[in-house]
Design a protein around this motif. Sequence first.
Motif, mmCIF file in Angstrom:
data_model
loop_
_atom_site.group_PDB
_atom_site.id
_atom_site.type_symbol
_atom_site.label_atom_id
_atom_site.label_comp_id
_atom_site.label_asym_id
_atom_site.label_seq_id
_atom_site.Cartn_x
_atom_site.Cartn_y
_atom_site.Cartn_z
ATOM 1 N N VAL A 1 -30.321 14.541 -4.021
ATOM 2 C CA VAL A 1 -29.178 13.655 -3.782
ATOM 3 C C VAL A 1 -28.611 13.153 -5.106
ATOM 4 O O VAL A 1 -27.392 13.108 -5.300
ATOM 5 N N GLU A 2 -29.482 12.797 -6.025
ATOM 6 C CA GLU A 2 -29.034 12.297 -7.329
ATOM 7 C C GLU A 2 -28.215 13.355 -8.069
ATOM 8 O O GLU A 2 -27.185 13.047 -8.680
ATOM 9 N N PRO B 1 -35.920 -0.934 1.221
ATOM 10 C CA PRO B 1 -35.663 0.479 0.913
ATOM 11 C C PRO B 1 -36.950 1.296 0.991
ATOM 12 O O PRO B 1 -38.029 0.793 0.660
ATOM 13 N N ASN C 1 -25.322 4.083 -3.632
ATOM 14 C CA ASN C 1 -25.238 4.220 -5.084
ATOM 15 C C ASN C 1 -24.560 2.969 -5.643
ATOM 16 O O ASN C 1 -23.411 2.669 -5.304
ATOM 17 N N CYS D 1 -32.517 4.020 -1.085
ATOM 18 C CA CYS D 1 -32.530 4.829 0.134
ATOM 19 C C CYS D 1 -33.179 4.049 1.271
ATOM 20 O O CYS D 1 -34.209 3.386 1.080
ATOM 21 N N SER E 1 -36.316 3.938 -4.241
ATOM 22 C CA SER E 1 -35.224 3.530 -5.123
ATOM 23 C C SER E 1 -35.441 4.147 -6.497
ATOM 24 O O SER E 1 -36.543 4.596 -6.827
ATOM 25 N N LEU F 1 -29.809 3.879 -7.431
ATOM 26 C CA LEU F 1 -29.829 4.524 -6.118
ATOM 27 C C LEU F 1 -30.929 3.935 -5.239
ATOM 28 O O LEU F 1 -32.081 3.820 -5.668
ATOM 29 N N PHE G 1 -34.702 12.909 -2.999
ATOM 30 C CA PHE G 1 -34.065 11.929 -3.879
ATOM 31 C C PHE G 1 -33.477 12.614 -5.109
ATOM 32 O O PHE G 1 -32.350 12.325 -5.522
ATOM 33 N N ASN H 1 -31.430 10.019 6.276
ATOM 34 C CA ASN H 1 -31.583 8.792 5.502
ATOM 35 C C ASN H 1 -30.258 8.388 4.854
ATOM 36 O O ASN H 1 -29.408 9.237 4.567
ATOM 37 N N TYR I 1 -28.246 6.629 1.692
ATOM 38 C CA TYR I 1 -28.359 6.352 0.260
ATOM 39 C C TYR I 1 -27.164 5.511 -0.195
ATOM 40 O O TYR I 1 -26.016 5.831 0.121
#
Length: 276
Positions: free
Chosen positions: A137-138, A213, A174, A235, A216, A233, A134, A170, A172
């Motif tokens: 990805v962020e 999710p 946004n 997921c 998150s 965000l 996470f 997974n 995601y």
Amino acid sequence: MKYIYFFIPFLFVLTAHAQDEKNVVTRNIEVGYDKTTFIVFGSEVDFFDVGSEDLLFEITAKPNIVKLKGAVEAFAETNVTIITKKGEYYSFIVKYNPDPKVLNHILTTDGAPLLMDQEEFKEEKQQADLLKDFDYVEQKIATESPKVSQSVFEYRMGLAVSGIYVYKGNIYFNLVLNNRSSIDYKVDALMFSVQPRRKRKRATTAQDVYLQPIHSKNLPKEILANQELKNVLVCFDPFTISNDKVFDIQIVEKDGSRNLAVKLQSRHILSAKIIE
């Protein structure tokens, strides 16, 4: 005799202090800037104190797991104190290392490795790995220009999907939430469901399949007047939808009627950007 009585309370204090020191678990851990260090306790964290603002500390969605990361590179040695709800007392000496040798610390009261069955260990490890994913990805999303897939703006409130991504299978999403009104927006719920693309007049919500999710971040309880929230965000485990269905993202206002929804089609999800 006075001499003896004078030292009895002093000896008692020393003994009590030694007992307290014995019950404190002290460990040295390494924390980096680009990598996240996780600590898993046997029970939920009840109290914590971080010795420096140069160290980022967060209790995760699972309250017995915390994560540490440097707010700056090469931060000075510091400490973290943690007490769990079972009364377990931990004192960590935190040293900077750009490449920590151990990223996951699993502890019991005495600091020894926690013995868990295979399924429980797998679940804890998956959660820790997901939190690391996470963060990654962020960071990747933050460097990209937003590309709005779908959006809605009503009642001076906006809800937009600014990106759909895939990482390690997974999905995601946004989201951007925008309140351009003069009245604060209290969030009652943020719901996700798969619905028929065109509902018949007599169709019921039984046709809707709600998705939960798996993680998150930045989900707000309230959107203040004239406030915009980016990088909300969420997921999900991998999923797809057929052409006769839509993926519905809905935000519901508490004690109000400014409910908004965006509907994503199959092509939006199948066009998700892969994060390397």
